[in-house]
Write an enzyme that holds these catalytic residues in place. Structure first.
Site, PDB file in Angstrom:
ATOM      1  CG  ASP A 189     -32.833  13.548   6.167  1.00 21.84           C
ATOM      2  OD1 ASP A 189     -33.889  14.367   6.177  1.00 21.84           O
ATOM      3  OD2 ASP A 189     -32.809  12.605   5.456  1.00 21.84           O
ATOM      4  CG  HIS A 259     -34.865  15.004   3.037  1.00 22.00           C
ATOM      5  ND1 HIS A 259     -35.447  14.747   3.845  1.00 22.00           N
ATOM      6  CD2 HIS A 259     -35.531  14.483   1.954  1.00 22.00           C
ATOM      7  CE1 HIS A 259     -36.350  13.993   3.536  1.00 22.00           C
ATOM      8  NE2 HIS A 259     -36.202  13.934   2.384  1.00 22.00           N
ATOM      9  CG  ASP A 325     -34.442  12.053  -0.633  1.00 23.09           C
ATOM     10  OD1 ASP A 325     -33.569  12.578  -0.747  1.00 23.09           O
ATOM     11  OD2 ASP A 325     -35.113  11.457   0.067  1.00 23.09           O
ATOM     12  CD  GLU A 326     -39.091  11.490   0.827  1.00 23.41           C
ATOM     13  OE1 GLU A 326     -39.811  10.741   0.806  1.00 23.41           O
ATOM     14  OE2 GLU A 326     -38.238  11.974   1.514  1.00 23.41           O
ATOM     15  CD1 TRP A 392     -35.967   7.297  -4.012  1.00 26.32           C
ATOM     16  CD2 TRP A 392     -37.403   6.713  -2.522  1.00 26.32           C
ATOM     17  NE1 TRP A 392     -36.660   8.610  -3.739  1.00 26.32           N
ATOM     18  CE2 TRP A 392     -37.739   8.078  -2.882  1.00 26.32           C
ATOM     19  CE3 TRP A 392     -38.514   6.202  -1.362  1.00 26.32           C
ATOM     20  CZ2 TRP A 392     -38.606   8.658  -2.465  1.00 26.32           C
ATOM     21  CZ3 TRP A 392     -39.528   6.872  -0.999  1.00 26.32           C
ATOM     22  CH2 TRP A 392     -39.541   8.246  -1.512  1.00 26.32           C
TER      23      TRP A 392
HETATM   24  C1  ACM Z   1     -36.128   8.135   0.570  1.00 21.54           C
HETATM   25  O1  ACM Z   1     -36.748   7.230   0.825  1.00 21.54           O
HETATM   26  N1  ACM Z   1     -36.880   9.232   0.589  1.00 21.54           N
HETATM   27  C2  ACM Z   1     -35.025   8.097  -0.753  1.00 21.54           C
END
Ligand code: ACM
Length: 535
Positions: A189, A259, A325-326, A392
């Site tokens: 991450d 990330h 993600d994100e 999620w």
């Molecule tokens: C997450 O909680 N960003 C997968």
């Protein structure tokens, strides 16, 4: 007549109230017969060598926690009474088993497969006394059991805080005691890269350490505190083997294309702003502010090929998690080179570029015969059907995933993120929440809005532990227990077998087990409820 039936139902309920098995089995039939008493030296026999580890697990448990030695053997000749385990190999639901106790023969565990025998053994463990020094009497019973979902998972973030191998094994053992069968290991991450890569040793040499972190809740106060740690491949293999012995598959996650601050700290040339200074993240959050996004360059795709190929070689399981993600797309929007790449490759927007990255990794993983898993954002720019979606965000994203034909894992944060505090006034863990035990228990993993054939695509459920505010092993345990027990019942037990009041009764016993096992747990539930203690 009706009164007689009602009375016998009540009697049956009273007898089955002696059982405190979590997750609740499909069927418990209590027999009108004497109990079976376990004696020191009792034989535990297995019908095939593949069950020896399961028999030894039981023997170790009885010796360690109850001080009762038993003898394990694969020689059934002359077996009188004790525990007998058999793998029927009958092609039935994986993990299904029956467990029968008679006063004459003791315990018979028959599994549809080796996993079924293992789960039958875990059920037996939950029929044993809750402390040493109590005579172990097993009531005569016939239990038939099998899981609701094929995927029953727990996640652990070892990036925001690092957890040693010994703890990871202990965590996995607790998954096994809850009949969970997937361990999702979040290994990279913004704050670090925590798995040794032989193809890129610089990732852990330089990217597994950060200079400091914040104290208190975000944005907090920065404190210089060098903090690091990573797993060697030898350690990873040890964890994978330990998990396999407990019928648990490890799913590793390398989170891209966002990330990625730790990657960029080591390889600034992989970013869209190579000339700006980079470091591993020293704080928490989603970083629009810091560039943490991979640039679409040939050397980046070569890098992704190296690390995902190596990951496929290290982990024998079928599934590899790509994160996804994100991703802070502003860095792609602001980069001329990236915009040119998008035009040259016919990518109409940044979502399509994200999808381009995920498709690339999917082709690498598929070429190794494995299947990709991604957080639900990977759906946004389109992704082929054989990518498994981990939902999620809101459950509506899970519904969308199954409607587009994807196998989906439900881990919607509002019900499944155990880093959230459990009660409003709990101060020990993270700022968000509360996520009370009852809410976890009540999670509807299958949304109402989908058709029966779409329901088949809900592969299972998972609990997650993100560790920004979980710096120690005791806090990790405190965060997940007893909520992991509620998750386990969602994962394993049929909707019809679930019963909140019965679960509350069983959690009291489970807490005694946590004590026996030396596991830290939160008693927020008992402090916030006015429940009548029945014992
Ligand atoms: C997450 O909680 N960003 C997968």
């Amino acid at each position: 007549m009706a009164a007689v039936i009602a009375l016998s139902t009540l009697a049956a309920q009273a007898r089955s109230a002696r059982f405190t098995i979590i997750p609740e089995p499909v069927q418990i039939e209590v027999a009108e017969a004497d109990s079976f008493r376990i004696d020191r030296g009792m034989p535990v026999v297995v019908s095939s060598p593949d069950l020896m580890l399961t028999a030894k697990y039981l023997a170790d448990y009885m010796d360690k926690y109850l001080g009762i030695p038993v003898s394990v053997s694969s020689d059934e000749d002359g077996f009188g009474a004790g525990v007998r385990m058999a793998n029927l190999g009958n092609g039935g639901i994986s993990g299904g088993y029956s467990l029968t106790v008679t006063p004459e023969k003791g315990v018979l565990i028959e599994g549809n497969d080796a996993a079924g025998v293992f789960y039958g053994m875990q059920t037996l463990i939950q029929m044993l006394p809750l402390r040493a020094g109590v005579i172990p009497l097993l009531p005569a019973v016939h239990i038939v059991d099998y899981p609701r979902f094929a995927y029953r998972g727990m996640h652990l973030d070892v990036v925001r805080h690092f957890f040693p191998v010994e703890f990871v094994k202990r965590y996995i053992d607790m998954l096994a005691r809850h009949k969970l069968n997937y361990f999702h290991w979040h290994l990279t991450d913004d704050q670090a890269w925590r798995i040794e890569m032989k193809s890129h040793p610089e990732l852990t040499a330089q990217g597994s350490e950060r200079e400091g972190e914040i104290e208190g809740l975000y944005p907090g106060k920065y404190r210089a505190l060098p903090y690091g740690g990573y797993y060697t491949q030898e350690q990873v293999r040890e964890v994978v083997e330990y998990a396999a012995e407990r019928h648990i598959t490890v799913i590793p996650e390398i989170d891209i294309p966002g990330h990625c601050m730790a990657v960029l700290a080591v390889h600034p040339e992989f970013s869209t702003t190579p000339d700006e200074p980079k470091s591993c993240a020293k704080t928490w959050g989603i970083f629009n502010k810091f560039n943490n996004v991979l640039a679409p360059r040939p050397e980046v795709f070569a890098f992704l090929k190296d690390v995902f190929s190596e990951l496929c070689d290290i982990f024998p399981g079928q599934y590899i998690h790509v994160g996804g993600d994100e991703c802070a797309k502003r860095w792609w929007q602001e980069s001329e080179d990236t915009q040119k790449f998008m035009r040259d490759n016919g990518l109409k927007d940044e979502k399509a570029l994200q999808s381009h990255f995920i498709h690339y990794v999917q082709s690498v993983v598929n070429s190794k015969g494995k299947t990709l898993v991604g957080w639900d954002e990977v759906l946004e720019g389109g992704i082929s059907e054989d990518c498994i979606i981990m939902n999620w965000r809101k459950p509506t994203y899970g519904a969308k995933a199954v409607k587009t034909g994807h196998r989906t894992i439900s881990t919607s944060s509002g019900w499944s993120y155990f880093n959230m505090k459990e009660s409003r006034n709990q101060t020990e863990i993270g700022p968000r929440g509360p996520l009370p035990l009852e809410k976890v228990y009540g999670y509807q993993a299958i949304p109402d809005s989908i058709t029966d054939s779409q329901k088949e695509l809900i592969w299972g459920v998972q609990g997650c532990l993100w560790t920004e505010y979980v710096p120690t092993t005791w806090k990790a345990e405190f965060s997940v227990f007893p909520r992991m027990s509620a998750l386990a019942e969602n994962a394993w037990s049929a909707e019809e077998s679930k019963d909140w009041d019965n679960f509350v009764r069983k959690v009291e016993a489970q807490i005694e087990r946590y004590e026996l096992w030396g596991v830290r747990y939160s008693d927020a539930f008992f402090r916030t409820q006015d429940i009548e203690r029945k014992r």
